[in-house]
Each structure stands twice: as structure tokens, then as C-alpha cells.
Design a protein around this motif. Structure first.
Motif, mmCIF file in Angstrom:
data_model
loop_
_atom_site.group_PDB
_atom_site.id
_atom_site.type_symbol
_atom_site.label_atom_id
_atom_site.label_comp_id
_atom_site.label_asym_id
_atom_site.label_seq_id
_atom_site.Cartn_x
_atom_site.Cartn_y
_atom_site.Cartn_z
ATOM 1 N N CYS A 110 0.874 -1.167 0.000
ATOM 2 C CA CYS A 110 0.000 0.000 0.000
ATOM 3 C C CYS A 110 0.913 1.220 0.000
ATOM 4 C CB CYS A 110 -0.906 0.005 1.233
ATOM 5 S SG CYS A 110 -1.842 1.554 1.432
ATOM 6 N N VAL A 111 0.863 2.027 -1.053
ATOM 7 C CA VAL A 111 1.824 3.118 -1.171
ATOM 8 C C VAL A 111 1.555 4.232 -0.161
ATOM 9 C CG1 VAL A 111 2.208 2.651 -3.615
ATOM 10 C CG2 VAL A 111 0.468 4.325 -2.946
ATOM 11 N N ILE A 112 0.383 4.225 0.474
ATOM 12 C CA ILE A 112 0.071 5.257 1.463
ATOM 13 C C ILE A 112 0.456 4.809 2.870
ATOM 14 C CG2 ILE A 112 -1.849 6.454 2.624
ATOM 15 C CD1 ILE A 112 -3.049 6.934 -0.102
ATOM 16 N N SER A 113 0.039 3.612 3.273
ATOM 17 C CA SER A 113 0.377 3.137 4.619
ATOM 18 C C SER A 113 1.775 2.533 4.685
ATOM 19 C CB SER A 113 -0.644 2.100 5.078
ATOM 20 O OG SER A 113 -0.492 0.882 4.354
ATOM 21 N N GLY A 114 2.271 2.052 3.535
ATOM 22 C CA GLY A 114 3.572 1.402 3.491
ATOM 23 C C GLY A 114 3.519 -0.083 3.798
ATOM 24 N N LYS A 115 2.344 -0.608 4.148
ATOM 25 C CA LYS A 115 2.224 -2.027 4.500
ATOM 26 C C LYS A 115 2.465 -2.909 3.277
ATOM 27 C CE LYS A 115 -0.894 -5.448 6.533
ATOM 28 N NZ LYS A 115 -2.236 -5.698 7.099
ATOM 29 N N ARG A 116 3.356 -3.892 3.412
ATOM 30 C CA ARG A 116 3.719 -4.775 2.320
ATOM 31 C C ARG A 116 2.681 -5.873 2.109
ATOM 32 N NH1 ARG A 116 7.937 -3.028 -1.036
ATOM 33 N NH2 ARG A 116 9.053 -1.483 0.213
ATOM 34 N N ALA A 117 2.522 -6.285 0.857
ATOM 35 C CA ALA A 117 1.655 -7.411 0.524
ATOM 36 C C ALA A 117 2.490 -8.682 0.685
ATOM 37 C CB ALA A 117 1.132 -7.279 -0.902
ATOM 38 N N VAL A 118 2.466 -9.233 1.897
ATOM 39 C CA VAL A 118 3.374 -10.343 2.223
ATOM 40 C C VAL A 118 3.064 -11.612 1.434
ATOM 41 C CG1 VAL A 118 3.898 -9.471 4.531
ATOM 42 C CG2 VAL A 118 1.915 -10.980 4.200
ATOM 43 N N GLY A 119 1.841 -11.726 0.918
ATOM 44 C CA GLY A 119 1.482 -12.919 0.142
ATOM 45 C C GLY A 119 1.679 -12.751 -1.342
ATOM 46 N N ALA A 120 2.282 -11.646 -1.760
ATOM 47 C CA ALA A 120 2.420 -11.347 -3.186
ATOM 48 C C ALA A 120 3.209 -12.421 -3.928
ATOM 49 C CB ALA A 120 3.089 -9.988 -3.369
ATOM 50 N N TYR A 121 4.209 -13.026 -3.259
ATOM 51 C CA TYR A 121 5.060 -14.013 -3.937
ATOM 52 C C TYR A 121 4.271 -15.239 -4.375
ATOM 53 C CZ TYR A 121 5.110 -16.974 0.248
ATOM 54 O OH TYR A 121 4.751 -17.772 1.297
ATOM 55 N N ARG A 122 3.106 -15.490 -3.718
ATOM 56 C CA ARG A 122 2.251 -16.605 -4.131
ATOM 57 C C ARG A 122 0.955 -16.095 -4.762
ATOM 58 N NH1 ARG A 122 1.860 -16.546 1.581
ATOM 59 N NH2 ARG A 122 -0.274 -16.338 2.361
ATOM 60 N N ASP A 123 0.996 -14.862 -5.244
ATOM 61 C CA ASP A 123 -0.120 -14.212 -5.932
ATOM 62 C C ASP A 123 -1.355 -14.078 -5.034
ATOM 63 O OD1 ASP A 123 -1.038 -12.866 -8.188
ATOM 64 O OD2 ASP A 123 -2.075 -14.643 -8.965
#
Length: 288
Positions: A110-123
Motif C-alpha cells: 500500500c503506497v500510502i500506509s507502506g504495509k507490504r503485501a506479504v502474500g504477493a510471492y504466491r499471488d
């Protein structure tokens, strides 16, 4: 239930210096708003025919500088700019798939909160959504006023409005705030207003050559100022309808019914229409 407007809680009130009985606009003052920022907001909702200045209750001039803005009273003539009605986006059509893929690949947080999408590597993008800055529902307006002149990265599918430069990956809740103009980014100083007020966007975002176009973020910020500051405030629309709710009735008997119905029909029905057309095409090809 009468619709909620945006005037509740405002603690800065803007008046004509010659007619203090008429409120021209208001603002909920949040962290990060400087005198210069406030002058720029006022210039969005009011058209001045000459140079102007802001004065507080004691008739003291407010200088255009970087000092924190304090509540005050103000000034003169104005003209209202149109505000484009916008509600929570539900668009999931196949034509925006490349847009979503490009936004996810670029941001991964999230470019506003900075929270990473931790599950992105498994889509797995649960809780993260690709948000349009300029809404897809107003694509005709986009074309008519040539907003695509700022786009340098064009998607193969979906048109220029679906360029990666017209979007950001946002937390689902922040996406709702962004769509309803309860949160916006002043791209002149890259600072967030209203929710998370005073937070600057991170350098990773600013250095990305594919980041959103400055002019589109400025457009969204203007819309947020118009929605939240002028007059008594634009209405807040309900978007969380439990099963069995009279959605159509809420729209037809509420404020800005025509504009809201147009926007809601586009968002809620466009995907279904596309599916029907796709099925029809498949049947026609099979029959042929």
C-alpha cells in the motif's frame, strides 16, 4: 435516513469579508496543513478576480508561508468548479486485469500506509486493491478533456485510463477513503491529507519512473478540496448495503440521484454485461 454531509466537525470556516453571514466553505483542519497549503485549497474553491489575502478573526493577515495553519475567517467573489460524483469502485472487468497486474508488480505494498503485501510471492493480494486515481466510470470525460495527454506508459489492453500511471496499490480500507475523497495526496509536496494527515509518501514511491502522473493526483486533490470544503459539503454516500437493502431507492431519493445512479450502474453492472457478452460470443463461435 437522510444522507450524511461532509460539514460535521469542521473547525475552519471561510466567509466573505463583506458578508460574514454566508459561509463559502469549511475545513476539518488536520496535521500538515500550512498557510501556503491552505491558500492553494482556497484558490480551488474560489475564483478571485484580483490578488487576495486571508485574515483571521482578529483581522490579522495570514501570510502565505510554511507556518502551520490555524483556524480563521476570510474574503470575496467566487465561482464553483464542478465536482464529479464518485462512490466506492466495484469494477472487476477483464479489461482492467492488465491494469491490476501492472499496479501490483510496481508497488507490492500500500503506497500510502507502506504495509507490504506479504502474500504477493504466491499471488495472494488479499486486503490490497489496485485503485484508479481518475475513475474508470468517467472515461468519456477522460477522453473529452484529453487527460491521456499526460500518459507516457500505455497498456496494451484497456485504454490509457488503465495505464499504470493512473493507479496505486492501496489497502482496501484506504482505497475506500481515497475513492470517497476522504483522503487525498497533494502532489505539489507529496503529502497526504485528512486520514494519515501530514504523512509524506516514501522515497521509493517518488523515485519510481512508473509512478502515478503528478497531474492526475493534482486532479484528485482538487476534487477532494471541492467535496470537503465548499459550501455545506457534498453528501457522503452509503456503500455497505446488507442483503435485501433498497439500493435503488436509496439512490433515487437521495442527493445527486442522476449522477450517482450513472456511476453505480457503471461499476456494478458493467462487469455482468461483459460476462453476458462474452458468453454470447462463445455460443456464436460454437454455433458457427
Amino acid at each position: 435516513m437522510p444522507p450524511r454531509d461532509r460539514s460535521r466537525g469542521r473547525n475552519v470556516h471561510i466567509y466573505d469579508a463583506k458578508d460574514r453571514a454566508t459561509v463559502l466553505g469549511d475545513l476539518i483542519l488536520t496535521n500538515g496543513v500550512t498557510n501556503t497549503n491552505f491558500y492553494s485549497m482556497v484558490e480551488i474553491i474560489i475564483l478571485f478576480t484580483s490578488d487576495f489575502e486571508l485574515r483571521d478573526e482578529g483581522d490579522t493577515k495570514i501570510d502565505r508561508n510554511d507556518d502551520p495553519f490555524q483556524p480563521g475567517i476570510l474574503y470575496q467573489c467566487y465561482r464553483i468548479e464542478p465536482w464529479l460524483v464518485r462512490t466506492i469502485s466495484h469494477d472487476t472487468r477483464t479489461r482492467v486485469k492488465s491494469f491490476c497486474d501492472a499496479i501490483r508488480s510496481r508497488d507490492r505494498r500500500c503506497v500510502i500506509s507502506g504495509k507490504r503485501a506479504v502474500g504477493a510471492y504466491r499471488d495472494d493480494w488479499t486486503g490490497f486493491e489496485a485503485a484508479h486515481i481518475f475513475p474508470l466510470a468517467y472515461e468519456s470525460y477522460w477522453r473529452e478533456y484529453s487527460y491521456d495527454r499526460w500518459i507516457t506508459i500505455r497498456q496494451e489492453l484497456g485504454g490509457t485510463i488503465n495505464s499504470v500511471q493512473n493507479g496505486m496499490l492501496l489497502n482496501s480500507a484506504i482505497h475506500q477513503l481515497f475513492d470517497s475523497y476522504n483522503l487525498s495526496i497533494n502532489s505539489d509536496v507529496w503529502i497526504i491529507y485528512v486520514c494519515l494527515a501530514g504523512k509524506y509518501l516514501d522515497q521509493e514511491f517518488l523515485d519510481d519512473p512508473q509512478r502515478p502522473v503528478h497531474q492526475l493526483l493534482r486532479w484528485h486533490f482538487r476534487q477532494a478540496v471541492l467535496a470537503n470544503m465548499r459550501g455545506a459539503g457534498e453528501p457522503r454516500f452509503e456503500h455497505d448495503f446488507p442483503p435485501g437493502s433498497d439500493i435503488v431507492g436509496d439512490i433515487l431519493y437521495g442527493p445527486k440521484s442522476v449522477e450517482r445512479m450513472e456511476f453505480e450502474l457503471f461499476n456494478r453492472l458493467a462487469a455482468q454485461v461483459e460476462i453476458v457478452l462474452l458468453k454470447y460470443t462463445i455460443k456464436q463461435e460454437a454455433a458457427g
